[in-house]
Design a protein around this motif. Structure first.
Motif, PDB file in Angstrom:
ATOM      1  N   LYS A  36      83.829  58.712  65.805  1.00 46.92           N
ATOM      2  CA  LYS A  36      84.203  58.077  64.452  1.00 46.92           C
ATOM      3  C   LYS A  36      83.884  56.358  64.417  1.00 46.92           C
ATOM      4  CE  LYS A  36      87.720  57.334  61.307  1.00 46.92           C
ATOM      5  NZ  LYS A  36      89.392  57.659  61.180  1.00 46.92           N
ATOM      6  N   ILE A  37      82.947  55.866  63.795  1.00 49.38           N
ATOM      7  CA  ILE A  37      83.077  54.522  63.993  1.00 49.38           C
ATOM      8  C   ILE A  37      83.560  53.837  62.579  1.00 49.38           C
ATOM      9  CG2 ILE A  37      81.299  52.612  63.447  1.00 49.38           C
ATOM     10  CD1 ILE A  37      79.281  54.355  64.991  1.00 49.38           C
ATOM     11  N   VAL A  38      84.325  53.002  62.637  1.00 48.03           N
ATOM     12  CA  VAL A  38      85.103  52.183  61.608  1.00 48.03           C
ATOM     13  C   VAL A  38      84.694  50.703  61.571  1.00 48.03           C
ATOM     14  CG1 VAL A  38      87.393  51.589  60.639  1.00 48.03           C
ATOM     15  CG2 VAL A  38      87.083  53.903  61.889  1.00 48.03           C
ATOM     16  N   HIS A  39      84.107  50.406  60.440  1.00 43.49           N
ATOM     17  CA  HIS A  39      83.758  48.929  60.080  1.00 43.49           C
ATOM     18  C   HIS A  39      84.728  48.313  59.417  1.00 43.49           C
ATOM     19  CE1 HIS A  39      79.268  49.945  61.101  1.00 43.49           C
ATOM     20  NE2 HIS A  39      79.718  51.240  60.500  1.00 43.49           N
ATOM     21  N   PHE A  40      84.966  46.952  59.879  1.00 47.51           N
ATOM     22  CA  PHE A  40      85.913  46.339  59.427  1.00 47.51           C
ATOM     23  C   PHE A  40      86.211  46.197  57.943  1.00 47.51           C
ATOM     24  CE2 PHE A  40      87.890  42.017  58.383  1.00 47.51           C
ATOM     25  CZ  PHE A  40      89.044  42.337  58.837  1.00 47.51           C
ATOM     26  N   GLY A  41      84.980  46.024  57.377  1.00 46.89           N
ATOM     27  CA  GLY A  41      84.892  45.823  55.856  1.00 46.89           C
ATOM     28  C   GLY A  41      85.187  47.070  55.173  1.00 46.89           C
ATOM     29  N   LEU A  54      98.638  46.029  56.209  1.00 42.82           N
ATOM     30  CA  LEU A  54      98.368  46.965  57.057  1.00 42.82           C
ATOM     31  C   LEU A  54      97.279  47.699  56.732  1.00 42.82           C
ATOM     32  CD1 LEU A  54      99.907  48.726  59.566  1.00 42.82           C
ATOM     33  CD2 LEU A  54     100.410  49.994  57.408  1.00 42.82           C
ATOM     34  N   ALA A  55      96.414  48.180  57.619  1.00 41.64           N
ATOM     35  CA  ALA A  55      95.461  48.944  57.430  1.00 41.64           C
ATOM     36  C   ALA A  55      95.451  50.120  58.536  1.00 41.64           C
ATOM     37  CB  ALA A  55      93.898  48.175  57.591  1.00 41.64           C
ATOM     38  N   GLY A  56      95.113  51.377  58.230  1.00 44.33           N
ATOM     39  CA  GLY A  56      94.830  52.613  58.998  1.00 44.33           C
ATOM     40  C   GLY A  56      93.581  52.500  59.603  1.00 44.33           C
ATOM     41  N   VAL A  57      93.388  52.545  61.045  1.00 45.04           N
ATOM     42  CA  VAL A  57      92.007  52.909  61.408  1.00 45.04           C
ATOM     43  C   VAL A  57      91.706  54.180  61.793  1.00 45.04           C
ATOM     44  CG1 VAL A  57      90.743  51.957  63.437  1.00 45.04           C
ATOM     45  CG2 VAL A  57      92.247  50.352  62.512  1.00 45.04           C
ATOM     46  N   SER A  58      92.696  54.900  62.652  1.00 40.53           N
ATOM     47  CA  SER A  58      92.578  56.079  62.869  1.00 40.53           C
ATOM     48  C   SER A  58      93.874  56.899  62.919  1.00 40.53           C
ATOM     49  CB  SER A  58      91.725  56.210  64.462  1.00 40.53           C
ATOM     50  OG  SER A  58      91.339  57.505  64.673  1.00 40.53           O
ATOM     51  N   GLY A  59      93.795  58.173  62.735  1.00 42.78           N
ATOM     52  CA  GLY A  59      94.921  58.854  63.135  1.00 42.78           C
ATOM     53  C   GLY A  59      95.852  59.211  61.991  1.00 42.78           C
TER      54      GLY A  59
END
Length: 169
Positions: A36-41, A54-59
């Motif tokens: 999984k690739i998560v881009h900051f934008g 707050l931002a969820g990135v994974s899980g």
């Protein structure tokens, strides 16, 4: 001679199939998806207190025992009152300067400076507080549930209310 060539080809095909199966099996073991690739934008930021989002990135940070990754972005000068979590908190500074200390009450004299790349582990139930210098982004990972329990909830400033729409003239 042809039987030997056929045997070699069959052995090669079986070997490739075994390798492919092993790779597929390893991908499945690592979370059920290849990667999984998560881009900051693409992060979805939600205000959590005055000056912090707050931002969820994974899980799923709310699920019992589930691995998660979160990011918190705070404005310069944001003071994070004393709090604790029911699980270990692993925190890495990605941007800015994060000053953190342990204790039940905010004490500027105890703060330790963490710069980009620094990591800190706060064991579960450890009371701690912080302040940010410059826009600061930290990444938190651990196993859920991840909850914030404020030592003194009256010290927490609620997020700014969205600006009211201006009437059209």
């Amino acid at each position: 001679m042809k039987k030997n060539q056929i045997a070699v080809v069959c052995a090669g095909v079986i070997g490739l199939a075994a390798i492919a199966t092993g790779v597929y099996s390893q991908e499945k073991k690592e979370g059920g998806e290849a990667h999984k690739i998560v881009h900051f934008g693409d992060l979805k930021w939600t205000p959590i207190m005055k000056g912090c989002e707050l931002a969820g990135v994974s899980g799923d940070s709310n699920a019992e025992g589930a691995a998660f990754v979160l990011r918190i972005r705070c404005a310069d000068g944001t003071k994070i009152p004393a709090h604790w979590h029911p699980a270990d908190e692993n925190l890495t500074v990605l941007k800015g300067t994060f000053l953190v200390a342990m204790g039940e009450t905010f004490d500027e004299g105890k703060l330790q400076t963490m710069n980009v790349g620094n990591y800190v582990l706060m064991p579960k139930e450890m009371r701690h507080f912080a302040i940010c210098k410059g826009e600061t982004i930290v990444q938190i990972h651990g196993a859920g549930p991840f909850k914030v329990n404020w030592v003194n909830p009256s010290e927490v400033q609620p997020p700014d209310a969205p600006a009211a729409a201006k009437p059209k003239s």
